[in-house]
Design a protein around this motif. Structure first.
Motif, PDB file in Angstrom:
ATOM      1  N   MET A  24       0.811  -1.217   0.000  1.00  0.00           N
ATOM      2  CA  MET A  24       0.000   0.000   0.000  1.00  0.00           C
ATOM      3  C   MET A  24       0.850   1.274   0.000  1.00  0.00           C
ATOM      4  O   MET A  24       0.449   2.282  -0.566  1.00  0.00           O
ATOM      5  N   ARG A  25       2.019   1.219   0.655  1.00  0.00           N
ATOM      6  CA  ARG A  25       2.833   2.431   0.726  1.00  0.00           C
ATOM      7  C   ARG A  25       4.275   2.079   1.068  1.00  0.00           C
ATOM      8  O   ARG A  25       4.574   1.006   1.587  1.00  0.00           O
ATOM      9  N   ARG A  26       5.181   3.000   0.757  1.00  0.00           N
ATOM     10  CA  ARG A  26       6.590   2.858   1.103  1.00  0.00           C
ATOM     11  C   ARG A  26       6.833   3.530   2.443  1.00  0.00           C
ATOM     12  O   ARG A  26       6.334   4.628   2.716  1.00  0.00           O
ATOM     13  N   ALA A  27       7.596   2.870   3.303  1.00  0.00           N
ATOM     14  CA  ALA A  27       7.870   3.414   4.629  1.00  0.00           C
ATOM     15  C   ALA A  27       8.790   4.632   4.530  1.00  0.00           C
ATOM     16  O   ALA A  27       9.616   4.744   3.616  1.00  0.00           O
ATOM     17  N   ILE A  28       8.624   5.550   5.461  1.00  0.00           N
ATOM     18  CA  ILE A  28       9.504   6.716   5.541  1.00  0.00           C
ATOM     19  C   ILE A  28      10.868   6.250   6.031  1.00  0.00           C
ATOM     20  O   ILE A  28      10.981   5.531   7.022  1.00  0.00           O
ATOM     21  N   SER A  29      11.915   6.658   5.352  1.00  0.00           N
ATOM     22  CA  SER A  29      13.265   6.169   5.636  1.00  0.00           C
ATOM     23  C   SER A  29      13.774   6.703   6.971  1.00  0.00           C
ATOM     24  O   SER A  29      13.335   7.757   7.449  1.00  0.00           O
ATOM     25  N   PRO A  30      14.734   5.982   7.589  1.00  0.00           N
ATOM     26  CA  PRO A  30      15.341   6.486   8.836  1.00  0.00           C
ATOM     27  C   PRO A  30      16.011   7.850   8.656  1.00  0.00           C
ATOM     28  O   PRO A  30      15.979   8.676   9.564  1.00  0.00           O
ATOM     29  N   GLU A  31      16.624   8.092   7.473  1.00  0.00           N
ATOM     30  CA  GLU A  31      17.264   9.382   7.222  1.00  0.00           C
ATOM     31  C   GLU A  31      16.250  10.523   7.306  1.00  0.00           C
ATOM     32  O   GLU A  31      16.525  11.568   7.927  1.00  0.00           O
ATOM     33  N   GLU A  32      15.080  10.317   6.700  1.00  0.00           N
ATOM     34  CA  GLU A  32      14.070  11.376   6.714  1.00  0.00           C
ATOM     35  C   GLU A  32      13.463  11.536   8.107  1.00  0.00           C
ATOM     36  O   GLU A  32      13.185  12.657   8.537  1.00  0.00           O
ATOM     37  N   ARG A  33      13.263  10.443   8.813  1.00  0.00           N
ATOM     38  CA  ARG A  33      12.736  10.527  10.176  1.00  0.00           C
ATOM     39  C   ARG A  33      13.679  11.324  11.087  1.00  0.00           C
ATOM     40  O   ARG A  33      13.233  12.184  11.865  1.00  0.00           O
ATOM     41  N   LEU A  34      14.965  11.037  10.980  1.00  0.00           N
ATOM     42  CA  LEU A  34      15.932  11.764  11.803  1.00  0.00           C
ATOM     43  C   LEU A  34      16.016  13.225  11.373  1.00  0.00           C
ATOM     44  O   LEU A  34      16.113  14.128  12.220  1.00  0.00           O
ATOM     45  N   SER A  35      15.966  13.487  10.067  1.00  0.00           N
ATOM     46  CA  SER A  35      16.016  14.859   9.570  1.00  0.00           C
ATOM     47  C   SER A  35      14.812  15.659  10.043  1.00  0.00           C
ATOM     48  O   SER A  35      14.952  16.828  10.447  1.00  0.00           O
ATOM     49  N   ILE A  36      13.630  15.060  10.028  1.00  0.00           N
ATOM     50  CA  ILE A  36      12.414  15.745  10.498  1.00  0.00           C
ATOM     51  C   ILE A  36      12.554  16.113  11.972  1.00  0.00           C
ATOM     52  O   ILE A  36      12.245  17.239  12.391  1.00  0.00           O
ATOM     53  N   THR A  37      13.042  15.182  12.768  1.00  0.00           N
ATOM     54  CA  THR A  37      13.161  15.423  14.208  1.00  0.00           C
ATOM     55  C   THR A  37      14.184  16.506  14.506  1.00  0.00           C
ATOM     56  O   THR A  37      13.928  17.406  15.317  1.00  0.00           O
ATOM     57  N   LEU A  38      15.342  16.444  13.866  1.00  0.00           N
ATOM     58  CA  LEU A  38      16.370  17.456  14.106  1.00  0.00           C
ATOM     59  C   LEU A  38      15.920  18.831  13.621  1.00  0.00           C
ATOM     60  O   LEU A  38      16.218  19.854  14.261  1.00  0.00           O
ATOM     61  N   ARG A  39      15.193  18.877  12.508  1.00  0.00           N
ATOM     62  CA  ARG A  39      14.665  20.158  12.018  1.00  0.00           C
ATOM     63  C   ARG A  39      13.674  20.739  13.013  1.00  0.00           C
ATOM     64  O   ARG A  39      13.691  21.944  13.298  1.00  0.00           O
ATOM     65  N   TYR A  40      12.817  19.900  13.570  1.00  0.00           N
ATOM     66  CA  TYR A  40      11.841  20.354  14.558  1.00  0.00           C
ATOM     67  C   TYR A  40      12.532  20.886  15.809  1.00  0.00           C
ATOM     68  O   TYR A  40      12.180  21.953  16.326  1.00  0.00           O
ATOM     69  N   LEU A  41      13.544  20.175  16.290  1.00  0.00           N
ATOM     70  CA  LEU A  41      14.243  20.610  17.493  1.00  0.00           C
ATOM     71  C   LEU A  41      15.051  21.879  17.246  1.00  0.00           C
ATOM     72  O   LEU A  41      15.112  22.776  18.102  1.00  0.00           O
TER      73      LEU A  41
END
Length: 280
Positions: A24-41
């Protein structure tokens, strides 16, 4: 954060952030997950802003940040904030003596209010004397501005002294189970043996292992000099909080998250702060 530090952090948390692809969908990669979190912080932007920037759903962004912060805390906790041993305490005391000229000092102790939107059904428990809602980060900092011990989640209405007494660290300090080195004489003297101490401001109660300044009334010259020396050692915790808030600008805004998620965000920012300090 340098590319080398980012890659090292990614290697450590990759296994905890990897999700399985489906039909149904492709999982969000670890690189993007970490980038999202660091950008938020690092920016303190809202979930809506992250949602538009990374084209992820708002609820997905919230889940990613919460899971990634938990993974970073779990992976880095023992690496950059291990439980101090007697030899580690002695090393920290040597650092304070060298940089602040305050002997027998193991760390500087203080609390920082982390701004929150009012948690539901919380009444006035999180409403502090500064007239906003907050939870408290109680931290012990060494002479290199790194966090040695942190305690997060206290009510904003509570004093630093009460939070210390109720914390696991405070109970262990009262039970003498923190592996604090035995008392020794101060440099240049033979006796008496003086205990190793943590320095704090007037909010903390005086005890054998906690040193606070003299009250500001009727100070003699000797007491003024002592207060000045103690303030030189205590200011490292204020500097550490300043560096933390300057690097991770999420602390410049009120977090619109639950108290549990706010605790994870603060813990994650503290271990990332230590990681970057130790890499420099």
């Amino acid at each position: 954060m340098s590319i080398m530090v980012f890659d090292d952090l990614l290697d450590n948390v990759r296994v905890h952030l990897t999700r399985q692809d489906t039909n149904m969908r492709r999982a969000i990669s670890p690189e993007e997950r970490l980038s999202i979190t660091l950008r938020y912080l690092a920016t303190g932007m809202s979930f809506s802003s992250v949602h538009f920037k990374y084209l992820c759903g708002k609820s997905t962004v919230h889940v990613i940040i919460k899971e990634t912060c938990a993974a970073i805390w779990m992976v880095l906790k023992e690496r950059v904030m291990p439980e101090p041993t007697e030899s580690m305490w002695l090393s920290k005391a040597a650092g304070f003596l060298d940089k602040t000229n305050f002997p027998n000092c193991l760390g500087a102790l203080d609390g920082k209010h982390i701004r929150l939107h009012k948690p539901p059904f919380s009444g006035s428990r999180f409403y502090n004397f500064k007239k906003f809602f907050s939870t408290v980060l109680l931290a012990l900092v060494d002479s290199n501005f790194c966090f040695t011990v942190i305690e997060v989640g206290g009510y904003g209405s509570s004093s630093d002294s009460n939070l210390l007494q109720r914390s696991a660290y405070g109970r262990r300090l009262h039970e003498c189970s923190l592996h604090i080195p035995p008392s020794i004489a101060l440099p240049g003297t033979v006796e008496p043996a003086m205990p190793y101490v943590f320095v704090g401001d007037e909010a903390f109660a005086l005890s054998p292992n906690i040193m606070r300044p003299y009250p500001q009334r009727n100070l003699t010259l000797v007491k003024r000099v002592f207060n000045y020396r103690l303030s030189r050692a205590r200011r490292v915790v204020e500097c550490a909080f300043g560096i933390l808030a300057s690097k991770w600008r999420i602390f410049h805004t009120a977090m619109h998250v639950s108290v549990d998620t706010a605790e994870l965000i603060v813990k994650c920012a503290c271990v990332l702060h230590n990681l970057i300090r130790l890499q420099d």
